[in-house]
Design an enzyme around this catalytic site. Sequence first.
Site, PDB file in Angstrom:
ATOM      1  N   THR A 294      27.176  41.425  48.036  1.00  0.00           N
ATOM      2  CA  THR A 294      27.568  42.211  46.695  1.00  0.00           C
ATOM      3  C   THR A 294      26.859  41.983  45.663  1.00  0.00           C
ATOM      4  O   THR A 294      26.140  42.560  45.033  1.00  0.00           O
ATOM      5  CB  THR A 294      28.987  42.418  46.644  1.00  0.00           C
ATOM      6  OG1 THR A 294      29.610  42.753  47.630  1.00  0.00           O
ATOM      7  CG2 THR A 294      29.220  43.340  45.281  1.00  0.00           C
TER       8      THR A 294
ATOM      9  N   LYS B  94      28.026  51.374  50.268  1.00  0.00           N
ATOM     10  CA  LYS B  94      28.977  50.573  50.900  1.00  0.00           C
ATOM     11  C   LYS B  94      29.451  51.307  51.933  1.00  0.00           C
ATOM     12  O   LYS B  94      30.737  51.972  51.289  1.00  0.00           O
ATOM     13  CB  LYS B  94      29.769  49.658  50.083  1.00  0.00           C
ATOM     14  CG  LYS B  94      30.666  48.900  50.945  1.00  0.00           C
ATOM     15  CD  LYS B  94      30.306  47.253  50.738  1.00  0.00           C
ATOM     16  CE  LYS B  94      31.360  46.683  51.413  1.00  0.00           C
ATOM     17  NZ  LYS B  94      31.049  45.239  51.638  1.00  0.00           N
TER      18      LYS B  94
ATOM     19  N   SER C 261      36.535  47.310  53.191  1.00  0.00           N
ATOM     20  CA  SER C 261      37.906  47.143  53.453  1.00  0.00           C
ATOM     21  C   SER C 261      38.476  46.543  52.433  1.00  0.00           C
ATOM     22  O   SER C 261      37.740  45.902  51.707  1.00  0.00           O
ATOM     23  CB  SER C 261      38.284  46.697  54.911  1.00  0.00           C
ATOM     24  OG  SER C 261      37.209  45.782  55.374  1.00  0.00           O
TER      25      SER C 261
ATOM     26  N   GLU D  51      25.016  47.977  51.433  1.00  0.00           N
ATOM     27  CA  GLU D  51      25.580  46.621  51.696  1.00  0.00           C
ATOM     28  C   GLU D  51      26.508  46.892  53.169  1.00  0.00           C
ATOM     29  O   GLU D  51      27.279  47.646  53.141  1.00  0.00           O
ATOM     30  CB  GLU D  51      26.644  46.389  50.614  1.00  0.00           C
ATOM     31  CG  GLU D  51      27.366  44.990  50.894  1.00  0.00           C
ATOM     32  CD  GLU D  51      28.109  44.513  49.787  1.00  0.00           C
ATOM     33  OE1 GLU D  51      28.468  44.845  48.848  1.00  0.00           O
ATOM     34  OE2 GLU D  51      29.045  43.385  50.389  1.00  0.00           O
TER      35      GLU D  51
ATOM     36  N   ALA E 114      29.353  45.254  55.693  1.00  0.00           N
ATOM     37  CA  ALA E 114      30.708  45.051  55.625  1.00  0.00           C
ATOM     38  C   ALA E 114      30.848  43.754  56.388  1.00  0.00           C
ATOM     39  O   ALA E 114      31.073  43.739  57.686  1.00  0.00           O
ATOM     40  CB  ALA E 114      31.544  46.074  56.167  1.00  0.00           C
ATOM     41  N   GLY E 115      31.109  42.668  56.039  1.00  0.00           N
ATOM     42  CA  GLY E 115      31.296  41.431  56.685  1.00  0.00           C
ATOM     43  C   GLY E 115      29.888  40.809  57.163  1.00  0.00           C
ATOM     44  O   GLY E 115      29.041  41.095  56.677  1.00  0.00           O
TER      45      GLY E 115
ATOM     46  N   ARG F  44      24.082  30.516  46.485  1.00  0.00           N
ATOM     47  CA  ARG F  44      24.849  29.429  46.070  1.00  0.00           C
ATOM     48  C   ARG F  44      26.132  30.098  45.267  1.00  0.00           C
ATOM     49  O   ARG F  44      26.098  30.341  44.195  1.00  0.00           O
ATOM     50  CB  ARG F  44      24.346  28.735  44.963  1.00  0.00           C
ATOM     51  CG  ARG F  44      25.057  27.497  44.495  1.00  0.00           C
ATOM     52  CD  ARG F  44      25.178  26.356  45.577  1.00  0.00           C
ATOM     53  NE  ARG F  44      26.452  25.656  44.916  1.00  0.00           N
ATOM     54  CZ  ARG F  44      26.458  24.860  44.134  1.00  0.00           C
ATOM     55  NH1 ARG F  44      25.584  24.800  43.342  1.00  0.00           N
ATOM     56  NH2 ARG F  44      27.641  24.308  43.826  1.00  0.00           N
TER      57      ARG F  44
HETATM   58  N1  ATP Z   1      23.937  33.250  43.679  1.00  0.00           N
HETATM   59  C1  ATP Z   1      25.158  33.471  42.987  1.00  0.00           C
HETATM   60  N2  ATP Z   1      25.346  33.267  41.743  1.00  0.00           N
HETATM   61  C2  ATP Z   1      26.682  33.541  41.107  1.00  0.00           C
HETATM   62  N3  ATP Z   1      27.833  33.988  42.001  1.00  0.00           N
HETATM   63  C3  ATP Z   1      27.365  34.270  43.140  1.00  0.00           C
HETATM   64  C4  ATP Z   1      26.324  33.926  43.860  1.00  0.00           C
HETATM   65  N4  ATP Z   1      26.257  34.455  45.354  1.00  0.00           N
HETATM   66  C5  ATP Z   1      27.630  34.603  45.346  1.00  0.00           C
HETATM   67  N5  ATP Z   1      28.269  34.839  44.418  1.00  0.00           N
HETATM   68  C6  ATP Z   1      29.804  34.998  44.114  1.00  0.00           C
HETATM   69  O1  ATP Z   1      30.487  34.423  45.023  1.00  0.00           O
HETATM   70  C7  ATP Z   1      31.516  35.401  45.523  1.00  0.00           C
HETATM   71  C8  ATP Z   1      31.360  36.008  46.939  1.00  0.00           C
HETATM   72  O2  ATP Z   1      30.146  36.809  47.015  1.00  0.00           O
HETATM   73  P1  ATP Z   1      30.180  38.311  47.350  1.00  0.00           P
HETATM   74  O3  ATP Z   1      31.389  39.130  46.625  1.00  0.00           O
HETATM   75  O4  ATP Z   1      28.718  39.007  46.814  1.00  0.00           O
HETATM   76  O5  ATP Z   1      30.274  38.195  48.650  1.00  0.00           O
HETATM   77  P2  ATP Z   1      30.056  39.448  49.979  1.00  0.00           P
HETATM   78  O6  ATP Z   1      29.326  38.649  51.041  1.00  0.00           O
HETATM   79  O7  ATP Z   1      29.570  40.646  49.262  1.00  0.00           O
HETATM   80  O8  ATP Z   1      31.474  39.597  50.493  1.00  0.00           O
HETATM   81  P3  ATP Z   1      32.148  40.601  51.475  1.00  0.00           P
HETATM   82  O9  ATP Z   1      32.054  40.193  52.876  1.00  0.00           O
HETATM   83  O10 ATP Z   1      33.771  40.362  51.210  1.00  0.00           O
HETATM   84  O11 ATP Z   1      31.633  42.029  51.031  1.00  0.00           O
HETATM   85  C9  ATP Z   1      31.366  36.467  44.248  1.00  0.00           C
HETATM   86  O12 ATP Z   1      32.467  36.122  43.329  1.00  0.00           O
HETATM   87  C10 ATP Z   1      29.921  36.370  43.701  1.00  0.00           C
HETATM   88  O13 ATP Z   1      29.833  36.951  42.655  1.00  0.00           O
HETATM   89 MG    MG Z   2      30.581  42.432  49.479  1.00  0.00          MG
END
Ligand code: ATP
Ligand code: MG
Length: 223
Positions: A20, A41, A45, A113, A115-116, A174
Site C-alpha cells: 500500500t 484494491k 479483507s 494493489e 491482497a497479501g 523498510r
Molecule cells: N519504505 C517505507 N517507509 C515508511 N513506511 C513504510 C515503508 N514500507 C512500509 N511502510 C509501513 O509499513 C506498514 C506496512 O506496509 P503496508 O501497509 O504498505 O503493507 P502491505 O503490503 O500493503 O500490507 P497488506 O498485505 O496488509 O495490504 C505500514 O504502516 C506502511 O506505512
Molecule cells: Mg496493503
Amino acid sequence: MKPALRGILVVGTDTGVGKTFVAAALCRALRQAGRPVAGLKPYESGCRPTAKDAAALEREAQSGLPLSLRCPFRYRAAIAPAIAAEQEGRVDPIGAAAKIVRRVGKDYVLIVESAGGLASPVSKSATNLDLAVALGLPCLLIGRNALGTLSQVSLAVAALRAREVPILGVVLSRGAGPRDPSQATNVEWARRLTQVRRTFALPRIGVAQAARLLSAELQPNLD
Ligand SMILES: Nc1ncnc2c1ncn2[C@@H]1O[C@H](COP(=O)(O)OP(=O)(O)OP(=O)(O)O)[C@@H](O)[C@H]1O
Ligand SMILES: [Mg+2]
C-alpha cells in the site's frame, strides 16, 4: 484481443511488506505528473468497516471513482479474501475483478494493489498470481528489506516468470521492523539471485519522498 491496460500491479512476497505504501506513492507520482490515475484494491479483507488500503490509494490518486469500482470485494475478517468469502458464503471470482479493473482502465492509468502475498488465495480457485496473469499488467514486486527476504523474493520472481508475467522491478521496503545486518546486502544479493536488474531499496521515508524516488527508479515506465 483485449486491449492492453496501462499501469502497474503491485504484488508482495507477503502481507505487510509495503504494497500500500508503494502503491500510494505511485498514485501520488502519477497524479503530480498530471495523469488520470486510479488506485485499485480489487480484494480487501479486514474492512471493519473501512477499506483502509483502498482509501489510502484514493487519497493520493483522487480519482473520484466510487468504492464499488476501486474496491469491489470487501470482507470484514482479516484473513485471505478467498477464506473470508467462503466464511461469508460468497464467491467473488477473479474474472469479475478483472472486468472491473478493465473498465476503469479505459479512462485511467491503473495502480492495482494485490491482497497479501503473491500465492495467497483471493477467490475460490485463484491466487494473486492468477489475477496477475488475468490482468496482464507489469508487476512491481515488493519485499521486506529484512533477513529472510532473499528466499521470498527469489521464489516470487520464479513464480511470476513461470507464468510469463512481466516483472517491472523489485522493491525492498523498510517498514517499521528493526535494523538487521542483511539490509546492507539484500539488494545486491536479490539482484544476483533473480537477475532482475531494477531491484532497489526503499528506505523508511514519507510518501512524498517515496513518490520522488519511485518516479526516478521507474522511468520511463511511468510516462
Ligand atoms: N519504505 C517505507 N517507509 C515508511 N513506511 C513504510 C515503508 N514500507 C512500509 N511502510 C509501513 O509499513 C506498514 C506496512 O506496509 P503496508 O501497509 O504498505 O503493507 P502491505 O503490503 O500493503 O500490507 P497488506 O498485505 O496488509 O495490504 C505500514 O504502516 C506502511 O506505512
Ligand atoms: Mg496493503
